[in-house]
Enzyme design. Structure first.
Site, PDB file in Angstrom:
ATOM      1  N   LYS A   1      69.113  25.409  50.140  1.00  0.00           N
ATOM      2  CA  LYS A   1      68.799  24.332  49.191  1.00  0.00           C
ATOM      3  C   LYS A   1      70.083  23.528  48.990  1.00  0.00           C
ATOM      4  CE  LYS A   1      66.038  24.009  44.990  1.00  0.00           C
ATOM      5  NZ  LYS A   1      65.016  23.044  45.361  1.00  0.00           N
TER       6      LYS A   1
HETATM    7  N1  PPE Z   1      60.260  22.958  48.995  1.00  0.00           N
HETATM    8  C1  PPE Z   1      61.173  22.085  48.544  1.00  0.00           C
HETATM    9  C2  PPE Z   1      61.699  21.063  49.462  1.00  0.00           C
HETATM   10  C3  PPE Z   1      61.598  22.184  47.220  1.00  0.00           C
HETATM   11  O1  PPE Z   1      62.510  21.330  46.767  1.00  0.00           O
HETATM   12  C4  PPE Z   1      61.055  23.162  46.375  1.00  0.00           C
HETATM   13  C5  PPE Z   1      61.493  23.251  44.937  1.00  0.00           C
HETATM   14  C6  PPE Z   1      60.100  24.061  46.902  1.00  0.00           C
HETATM   15  C7  PPE Z   1      59.734  23.932  48.227  1.00  0.00           C
HETATM   16  C8  PPE Z   1      59.517  25.172  46.091  1.00  0.00           C
HETATM   17  O2  PPE Z   1      60.479  26.187  45.877  1.00  0.00           O
HETATM   18  P1  PPE Z   1      60.424  27.153  44.632  1.00  0.00           P
HETATM   19  O3  PPE Z   1      60.828  26.377  43.449  1.00  0.00           O
HETATM   20  O4  PPE Z   1      61.353  28.265  44.982  1.00  0.00           O
HETATM   21  O5  PPE Z   1      59.021  27.617  44.519  1.00  0.00           O
HETATM   22  N2  PPE Z   1      61.696  21.977  44.335  1.00  0.00           N
HETATM   23  C9  PPE Z   1      62.378  21.853  43.070  1.00  0.00           C
HETATM   24  C10 PPE Z   1      62.323  20.417  42.577  1.00  0.00           C
HETATM   25  C11 PPE Z   1      63.222  19.521  43.299  1.00  0.00           C
HETATM   26  C12 PPE Z   1      63.674  18.394  42.427  1.00  0.00           C
HETATM   27  O6  PPE Z   1      64.811  18.427  42.009  1.00  0.00           O
HETATM   28  O7  PPE Z   1      62.898  17.462  42.183  1.00  0.00           O
HETATM   29  C13 PPE Z   1      61.739  22.703  41.988  1.00  0.00           C
HETATM   30  O8  PPE Z   1      60.533  22.899  42.022  1.00  0.00           O
HETATM   31  O9  PPE Z   1      62.468  23.122  41.092  1.00  0.00           O
END
Ligand code: PPE
Length: 305
Positions: A159
């Site tokens: 990330k």
């Molecule tokens: N893919 C991407 C590209 C991504 O940014 C996120 C989180 C996910 C999948 C889901 O990951 P998880 O949170 O571990 O389930 N995206 C973040 C938001 C990005 C932003 O700053 O806007 C989030 O959900 O916190």
């Protein structure tokens, strides 16, 4: 919507007043996208504010740093505790947390050997990421003309701040065309994920979500939803999806810390039934779980303070 401020931001071990939490304009990461970050939510539970799967999020932060080759100045336990302190200090029952590690001011040029890593953690209230109707009415998706990162260009499992220029291109293209969110395909043309969520697509009695080898971030919500699905008897598999699989899906939902479980009502203007039964059941189970109402996963509700 402007960000709602909280009193303090944690910076390198100290609480700094929100308005003083500043960095130098020659910060390495500002120029080269060389930071790593997390997005985490804290929810109100009967025991007080609890941060959902905090330890796993911080472990992923350290994995992101490892992939980038970035030395980390604190250990995982210290950053986990700092996140708990930030939530307690904020006085909020529920909030979004943003830990970020970045190469600070001191050296310019691409080499990072002489840079020091700084870490900051902020918390603020953040509402429904894809809108208040995302669960009931669903969101309109557009397949992006932008390709998701390849493993040998920008490792998508990290990330990394720089990775999000790709997500922002996709998001803005979708918004400017009148859609809510972008779905990104990888270099092989297979579905990867959205600009900020992982994707699930149901057809018949199976729900498919693309693997991290597709270029998707290994999502913590994706993992959570898969475990809840197993408990509910919903058959989820990790597998490849083509663009046309989305056009003829029985239901589609997208998941992430910020977006939680959100329904999709169309892809490239092809209607998708919405909200489908799996979406509705998983959104409700997820909403309960994060608020400490599922004893099986109580250890995932990590109390603040
Ligand atoms: N893919 C991407 C590209 C991504 O940014 C996120 C989180 C996910 C999948 C889901 O990951 P998880 O949170 O571990 O389930 N995206 C973040 C938001 C990005 C932003 O700053 O806007 C989030 O959900 O916190």
């Amino acid at each position: 919507m402007p960000i709602e401020t909280t009193p303090n931001i944690w910076m390198n071990g100290e609480m700094v007043p929100w308005e003083d939490a500043k960095i130098h304009v020659l910060t390495h990461t500002l120029h080269y996208g060389t930071g790593v970050f997390e997005g985490i939510r804290a929810y109100e539970t009967e025991q007080g504010p609890a941060i959902f799967r905090l330890t796993e999020h911080i472990e992923r932060l350290y994995n992101s740093a490892k992939i980038l080759g970035m030395p980390m100045p604190f250990d995982v336990a210290t950053i986990v505790q700092a996140c708990k302190d930030v939530v307690a200090d904020s006085g909020l029952d529920a909030c979004y947390l943003r830990p970020i590690a970045y190469y600070g001011f001191g050296e310019m040029g691409l080499a990072t050997g002489a840079c020091t890593t700084d870490i900051a953690i902020a918390a603020w209230p953040w509402g429904a990421y894809l809108g208040d109707d995302a669960v009931s009415k669903g969101v309109r998706m557009k397949i992006s003309s932008w390709t998701r990162h390849d493993h040998n260009i920008m490792p998508p499992a990290a990330k990394t701040t720089g990775n999000y220029a790709n997500s922002t291109l996709a998001k803005m293209e979708a918004l400017n065309a009148g859609y809510d969110e972008a779905i990104m395909l990888n270099g092989a043309g297979l579905v990867s994920e959205c600009s900020g969520e992982n994707l699930f697509c149901a057809k018949g009695d199976v729900v498919i979500t693309p693997p991290s080898s597709s270029g998707a971030l290994p999502g913590i919500t994706q993992d959570t939803v898969m475990r809840l699905a197993a408990d509910l008897g919903i058959n989820i598999e990790i597998g490849d999806l083509a663009r046309s699989d989305l056009y003829i899906a029985d239901e589609i939902f997208v998941v992430g810390t910020a977006a939680e479980v959100s329904a999709v009502n169309s892809v490239d203007d092809r209607t998708v039934p919405c909200p489908g039964p799996a979406t509705t059941a998983l959104a409700a189970a997820y909403a309960d779980l994060v608020r400490g109402r599922n004893d099986k996963y109580r250890a995932w509700n990590e109390l603040a303070g």
